[in-house]
Design a protein around this motif. Structure first.
Motif, PDB file in Angstrom:
ATOM      1  N   PHE A  68       0.825  -1.210   0.000  1.00  0.00           N
ATOM      2  CA  PHE A  68       0.000   0.000   0.000  1.00  0.00           C
ATOM      3  C   PHE A  68       0.864   1.267   0.000  1.00  0.00           C
ATOM      4  O   PHE A  68       0.563   2.246  -0.685  1.00  0.00           O
ATOM      5  CB  PHE A  68      -0.917   0.014   1.219  1.00  0.00           C
ATOM      6  CG  PHE A  68      -2.113  -0.894   1.122  1.00  0.00           C
ATOM      7  CD1 PHE A  68      -2.275  -1.776   0.058  1.00  0.00           C
ATOM      8  CD2 PHE A  68      -3.086  -0.875   2.101  1.00  0.00           C
ATOM      9  CE1 PHE A  68      -3.378  -2.607  -0.036  1.00  0.00           C
ATOM     10  CE2 PHE A  68      -4.208  -1.702   2.027  1.00  0.00           C
ATOM     11  CZ  PHE A  68      -4.351  -2.566   0.952  1.00  0.00           C
ATOM     12  N   TYR A  71       2.116   2.393  -3.293  1.00  0.00           N
ATOM     13  CA  TYR A  71       1.129   2.742  -4.314  1.00  0.00           C
ATOM     14  C   TYR A  71       0.279   3.957  -3.949  1.00  0.00           C
ATOM     15  O   TYR A  71       0.204   4.925  -4.727  1.00  0.00           O
ATOM     16  CB  TYR A  71       0.218   1.538  -4.571  1.00  0.00           C
ATOM     17  CG  TYR A  71      -0.850   1.804  -5.626  1.00  0.00           C
ATOM     18  CD1 TYR A  71      -0.559   1.645  -6.981  1.00  0.00           C
ATOM     19  CD2 TYR A  71      -2.132   2.224  -5.267  1.00  0.00           C
ATOM     20  CE1 TYR A  71      -1.525   1.901  -7.953  1.00  0.00           C
ATOM     21  CE2 TYR A  71      -3.104   2.473  -6.228  1.00  0.00           C
ATOM     22  CZ  TYR A  71      -2.798   2.306  -7.555  1.00  0.00           C
ATOM     23  OH  TYR A  71      -3.752   2.569  -8.500  1.00  0.00           O
ATOM     24  N   TRP A  72      -0.365   3.933  -2.777  1.00  0.00           N
ATOM     25  CA  TRP A  72      -1.414   4.922  -2.505  1.00  0.00           C
ATOM     26  C   TRP A  72      -0.942   6.364  -2.337  1.00  0.00           C
ATOM     27  O   TRP A  72      -1.667   7.287  -2.753  1.00  0.00           O
ATOM     28  CB  TRP A  72      -2.232   4.479  -1.292  1.00  0.00           C
ATOM     29  CG  TRP A  72      -3.118   3.316  -1.631  1.00  0.00           C
ATOM     30  CD1 TRP A  72      -3.018   2.039  -1.177  1.00  0.00           C
ATOM     31  CD2 TRP A  72      -4.222   3.322  -2.549  1.00  0.00           C
ATOM     32  NE1 TRP A  72      -3.988   1.244  -1.742  1.00  0.00           N
ATOM     33  CE2 TRP A  72      -4.739   2.015  -2.586  1.00  0.00           C
ATOM     34  CE3 TRP A  72      -4.817   4.308  -3.338  1.00  0.00           C
ATOM     35  CZ2 TRP A  72      -5.824   1.665  -3.395  1.00  0.00           C
ATOM     36  CZ3 TRP A  72      -5.898   3.967  -4.145  1.00  0.00           C
ATOM     37  CH2 TRP A  72      -6.391   2.664  -4.163  1.00  0.00           C
ATOM     38  N   HIS A  75      -1.235   7.973  -5.621  1.00  0.00           N
ATOM     39  CA  HIS A  75      -2.555   7.964  -6.256  1.00  0.00           C
ATOM     40  C   HIS A  75      -3.595   8.575  -5.313  1.00  0.00           C
ATOM     41  O   HIS A  75      -4.694   8.050  -5.150  1.00  0.00           O
ATOM     42  CB  HIS A  75      -2.949   6.536  -6.639  1.00  0.00           C
ATOM     43  CG  HIS A  75      -2.036   5.913  -7.640  1.00  0.00           C
ATOM     44  ND1 HIS A  75      -0.821   5.336  -7.303  1.00  0.00           N
ATOM     45  CD2 HIS A  75      -2.138   5.791  -8.990  1.00  0.00           C
ATOM     46  CE1 HIS A  75      -0.231   4.880  -8.394  1.00  0.00           C
ATOM     47  NE2 HIS A  75      -0.993   5.142  -9.426  1.00  0.00           N
ATOM     48  N   ASP A  76      -3.226   9.673  -4.694  1.00  0.00           N
ATOM     49  CA  ASP A  76      -4.108  10.295  -3.718  1.00  0.00           C
ATOM     50  C   ASP A  76      -5.234  11.057  -4.400  1.00  0.00           C
ATOM     51  O   ASP A  76      -5.069  11.607  -5.484  1.00  0.00           O
ATOM     52  CB  ASP A  76      -3.308  11.252  -2.830  1.00  0.00           C
ATOM     53  CG  ASP A  76      -4.076  11.657  -1.582  1.00  0.00           C
ATOM     54  OD1 ASP A  76      -5.045  10.960  -1.231  1.00  0.00           O
ATOM     55  OD2 ASP A  76      -3.694  12.661  -0.949  1.00  0.00           O
ATOM     56  N   PRO A  83      -8.289   6.179  -1.340  1.00  0.00           N
ATOM     57  CA  PRO A  83      -6.972   6.785  -1.097  1.00  0.00           C
ATOM     58  C   PRO A  83      -6.995   7.845  -0.007  1.00  0.00           C
ATOM     59  O   PRO A  83      -6.016   7.989   0.739  1.00  0.00           O
ATOM     60  CB  PRO A  83      -6.608   7.394  -2.456  1.00  0.00           C
ATOM     61  CG  PRO A  83      -7.902   7.599  -3.151  1.00  0.00           C
ATOM     62  CD  PRO A  83      -8.789   6.485  -2.691  1.00  0.00           C
ATOM     63  N   ASN A  87      -4.486   7.280   3.119  1.00  0.00           N
ATOM     64  CA  ASN A  87      -3.360   8.205   3.270  1.00  0.00           C
ATOM     65  C   ASN A  87      -3.442   9.058   4.523  1.00  0.00           C
ATOM     66  O   ASN A  87      -2.400   9.562   4.987  1.00  0.00           O
ATOM     67  CB  ASN A  87      -3.260   9.106   2.037  1.00  0.00           C
ATOM     68  CG  ASN A  87      -2.664   8.396   0.836  1.00  0.00           C
ATOM     69  OD1 ASN A  87      -1.702   7.663   0.948  1.00  0.00           O
ATOM     70  ND2 ASN A  87      -3.270   8.605  -0.331  1.00  0.00           N
TER      71      ASN A  87
END
Length: 205
Positions: A68, A71-72, A75-76, A83, A87
């Motif tokens: 996670f 990646y996240w 891609h917020d 996301p 986050n």
């Protein structure tokens, strides 16, 4: 007081390993990573959005946390609960090997009283303490009756290999069905709540 929920993707034969992509978790020589991709439809996305919208914090295993974390943050989207909550909400990682977690806010739970720490975190929440993926952690929680609600997304595919959610020797447990739906791609989504130990008898008597 919050509740601990577990959301898991599984195949028809119970495999939960590496649903998201080929490189997600090839451990044990697993060659079938990414088996969710052909079935990722609007209905699945709607359900996942609903689940993440109820999150108060996340409890993750080390491997899932690292997947996670890679990646996240890249891609917020503050308007998307997935996301946005991943986050920004507190994350708790059950690990004895994670030394310097960089994706916060994060707390590593690595003490010998892990069960008590998890219960304390859950009880302090208004929303859900959510577990996603985290296969070994999921099995550990199920074996100790710590899961209050289980979201099981069953995909119409059989792999014949891979780590399964319910291993041989697991705790016999009965569940009640709290919700059910099917997506256009044929994924069956069931929400279960544990009701105690499994009961046994003879059919027709």
């Amino acid at each position: 007081m919050g509740k601990l929920t577990l959301t898991t993707f599984v195949t028809l034969d119970g495999v939960m390993q590496a649903p998201g992509g080929p490189e997600e978790d090839p451990s044990g020589g697993f060659d079938y990573g990414g088996w969710v991709a052909p079935f990722a439809d609007e209905g699945m996305g709607e359900f996942i959005t609903e689940v993440f919208g109820r999150a108060g914090a996340f409890l993750l295993g080390r491997k899932t946390y690292e997947i996670f974390a890679a990646y996240w943050p890249k891609h917020d989207d503050p308007a998307d609960p997935v996301p946005a909550n991943l986050n920004r909400l507190p994350k708790y990682v059950a690990s004895t090997t994670l030394d310097e977690p960089a994706w916060g806010p994060v707390t590593v739970l690595d003490g010998e009283h892990l069960q008590g720490e998890i219960v304390r975190v859950k009880d302090a929440l208004d929303g859900e303490l959510q577990v996603h993926g985290s296969g070994q952690l999921a099995q550990w929680l199920l074996a100790r009756d710590l899961v209050d609600e289980l979201n099981l997304l069953v995909f119409p595919v059989v792999l014949g290999a891979g780590r399964r959610l319910f291993p041989t020797g697991g705790l016999p447990t009965a569940y009640e069905l709290a919700g059910s739906r099917t997506t256009s791609a044929g994924t069956a989504i069931h929400t279960y709540r544990p009701t105690g130990r499994a009961a046994f008898g003879t059919v027709g008597e």
